[in-house]
Design an enzyme around this catalytic site. Sequence first.
Site, mmCIF file in Angstrom:
data_model
loop_
_atom_site.group_PDB
_atom_site.id
_atom_site.type_symbol
_atom_site.label_atom_id
_atom_site.label_comp_id
_atom_site.label_asym_id
_atom_site.label_seq_id
_atom_site.Cartn_x
_atom_site.Cartn_y
_atom_site.Cartn_z
ATOM 1 C CG HIS A 87 -4.979 9.718 0.404
ATOM 2 N ND1 HIS A 87 -3.476 9.767 -0.088
ATOM 3 C CD2 HIS A 87 -5.117 9.190 1.196
ATOM 4 C CE1 HIS A 87 -3.018 9.104 0.966
ATOM 5 N NE2 HIS A 87 -3.285 8.784 1.869
ATOM 6 C CE LYS A 122 -3.412 4.669 0.916
ATOM 7 N NZ LYS A 122 -1.916 4.188 0.709
ATOM 8 C CE1 TYR A 181 0.205 8.048 2.119
ATOM 9 C CE2 TYR A 181 0.838 5.523 2.112
ATOM 10 C CZ TYR A 181 0.087 6.333 2.527
ATOM 11 O OH TYR A 181 -0.948 5.959 3.232
ATOM 12 C CG ASP A 191 -1.217 1.004 1.556
ATOM 13 O OD1 ASP A 191 -3.439 1.398 0.920
ATOM 14 O OD2 ASP A 191 -1.515 2.120 1.943
HETATM 15 P P1 NAD Z 1 0.893 1.439 12.311
HETATM 16 O O1 NAD Z 1 -0.271 1.377 12.814
HETATM 17 O O2 NAD Z 1 1.319 0.548 10.690
HETATM 18 O O3 NAD Z 1 2.313 1.416 12.752
HETATM 19 C C1 NAD Z 1 3.320 1.621 12.231
HETATM 20 C C2 NAD Z 1 4.186 2.110 13.339
HETATM 21 O O4 NAD Z 1 4.304 0.494 14.309
HETATM 22 C C3 NAD Z 1 5.192 2.356 13.278
HETATM 23 O O5 NAD Z 1 6.106 2.984 13.824
HETATM 24 C C4 NAD Z 1 6.381 1.105 12.919
HETATM 25 O O6 NAD Z 1 7.896 1.175 13.509
HETATM 26 C C5 NAD Z 1 5.299 -0.157 14.426
HETATM 27 N N1 NAD Z 1 5.752 -0.925 14.000
HETATM 28 C C6 NAD Z 1 4.997 -1.984 13.309
HETATM 29 N N2 NAD Z 1 5.506 -3.461 13.193
HETATM 30 C C7 NAD Z 1 5.667 -3.342 14.485
HETATM 31 C C8 NAD Z 1 6.251 -3.829 15.334
HETATM 32 N N3 NAD Z 1 6.585 -5.788 14.869
HETATM 33 N N4 NAD Z 1 5.949 -4.500 16.758
HETATM 34 C C9 NAD Z 1 6.775 -3.264 16.739
HETATM 35 N N5 NAD Z 1 6.535 -2.131 16.351
HETATM 36 C C10 NAD Z 1 5.927 -2.845 15.249
HETATM 37 O O7 NAD Z 1 0.745 2.990 11.422
HETATM 38 P P2 NAD Z 1 0.352 3.515 9.306
HETATM 39 O O8 NAD Z 1 2.159 3.702 9.477
HETATM 40 O O9 NAD Z 1 0.349 4.706 10.534
HETATM 41 O O10 NAD Z 1 -0.371 2.869 9.012
HETATM 42 C C11 NAD Z 1 -0.110 1.619 8.160
HETATM 43 C C12 NAD Z 1 -0.208 2.332 6.950
HETATM 44 O O11 NAD Z 1 -1.879 2.528 6.935
HETATM 45 C C13 NAD Z 1 0.209 3.415 6.221
HETATM 46 O O12 NAD Z 1 1.880 2.838 6.360
HETATM 47 C C14 NAD Z 1 0.040 3.352 5.143
HETATM 48 O O13 NAD Z 1 0.123 2.608 4.107
HETATM 49 C C15 NAD Z 1 -1.406 3.584 4.787
HETATM 50 N N6 NAD Z 1 -2.092 4.653 5.988
HETATM 51 C C16 NAD Z 1 -3.519 4.973 4.828
HETATM 52 C C17 NAD Z 1 -3.468 6.617 5.691
HETATM 53 C C18 NAD Z 1 -4.631 6.843 4.802
HETATM 54 O O14 NAD Z 1 -5.102 8.099 4.372
HETATM 55 N N7 NAD Z 1 -5.320 6.504 3.602
HETATM 56 C C19 NAD Z 1 -3.607 7.055 6.579
HETATM 57 C C20 NAD Z 1 -2.716 6.550 7.225
HETATM 58 C C21 NAD Z 1 -1.646 5.056 6.903
#
Ligand code: NAD
Length: 275
Positions: free
Chosen positions: A110, A77, A52, A47
């Site tokens: 988005h 997106k 980004y 994704d």
């Molecule tokens: P997330 O909930 O995936 O959390 C990511 C955080 O958790 C990072 O700091 C990472 O280092 C930590 N983490 C991941 N795996 C871990 C593990 N196994 N142990 C410990 N820590 C861990 O947060 P995110 O990045 O905000 O969301 C995921 C994805 O969603 C984004 O990368 C993006 O692709 C998407 N997204 C979309 C929108 C949208 O508006 N459509 C908004 C935000 C994110």
Amino acid sequence: MVKPQLTIQLSDAHRIPQVGLGVWQASDEEARAAVCVALEEGYRHVDTASIYGNEKGVGGGIRDAGIARERVFLTTKIWNDAHGYDAATAALDESLKRLKVEYIDLLLIHWPAPSQNNFVDTWLALIDAQRNSKARSIGVSNFNEDHLQRLVDETGVAPVLNQIELHPLMQQEALRKANESMGIATQSWSPLGQGSALSNPVILDIAEKHGRTAAQIIVRWHIEIGLIAIPKSITPSRIRENFNVFDFTLDKSDLAAVAALDSAKRLGPDPSTFA
Ligand code: NAD
């Protein structure tokens, strides 16, 4: 060998893997390496988004992994500055160029950016992108029920998926139900609550009970309630950990305990005002 993974059938009959790699806040180089590790580990779903700034890296990671393009489910997106038919069409062409692919598996608007009042025209561009085979499936992100209803009323075409903020502390039950009633799959962004849900004592208790990590419990929870989750990490061990969730299940008491964690607090912006 590809690990077993669960998929969900979208309303247009395409299938989406229930766990994918998110790459928000990763540079081109970080995304390239993370995507390559993830695909080697068995992920088949990535994704990204034009905002980004890492589509080049994501495309490079897919090529580095040597996985055939058609075996990877790739989402990007259209950003808020490209609403409207012509701007969205041009933005998609730019994304295709940066990713160096001929089509996107899932193209999303988005944000609805309702103050621009232009998401219906943007949606018409996505409908044509699908007709022109530049996008296999088309959907939206951060759309509330009234935004979804407007798309259906004015174009007759429902998105196949709505990607929304969704994690144990923000479970979005009403919007999940609205999506379902319109045949729209729900995808969870920030599925780990950007890390904040990982230290929750209830999650940690369930993790201990199953001999799993907190992240694995949360990803498994998304799977079991029928969602599609895209946890983000650029750390190889965490990328592996988040995908190692296909050989255990949560029981009824686990699901009830996680359901009780909902505090309906957003980490991200409110879709009804964000522009
Ligand atoms: P997330 O909930 O995936 O959390 C990511 C955080 O958790 C990072 O700091 C990472 O280092 C930590 N983490 C991941 N795996 C871990 C593990 N196994 N142990 C410990 N820590 C861990 O947060 P995110 O990045 O905000 O969301 C995921 C994805 O969603 C984004 O990368 C993006 O692709 C998407 N997204 C979309 C929108 C949208 O508006 N459509 C908004 C935000 C994110």
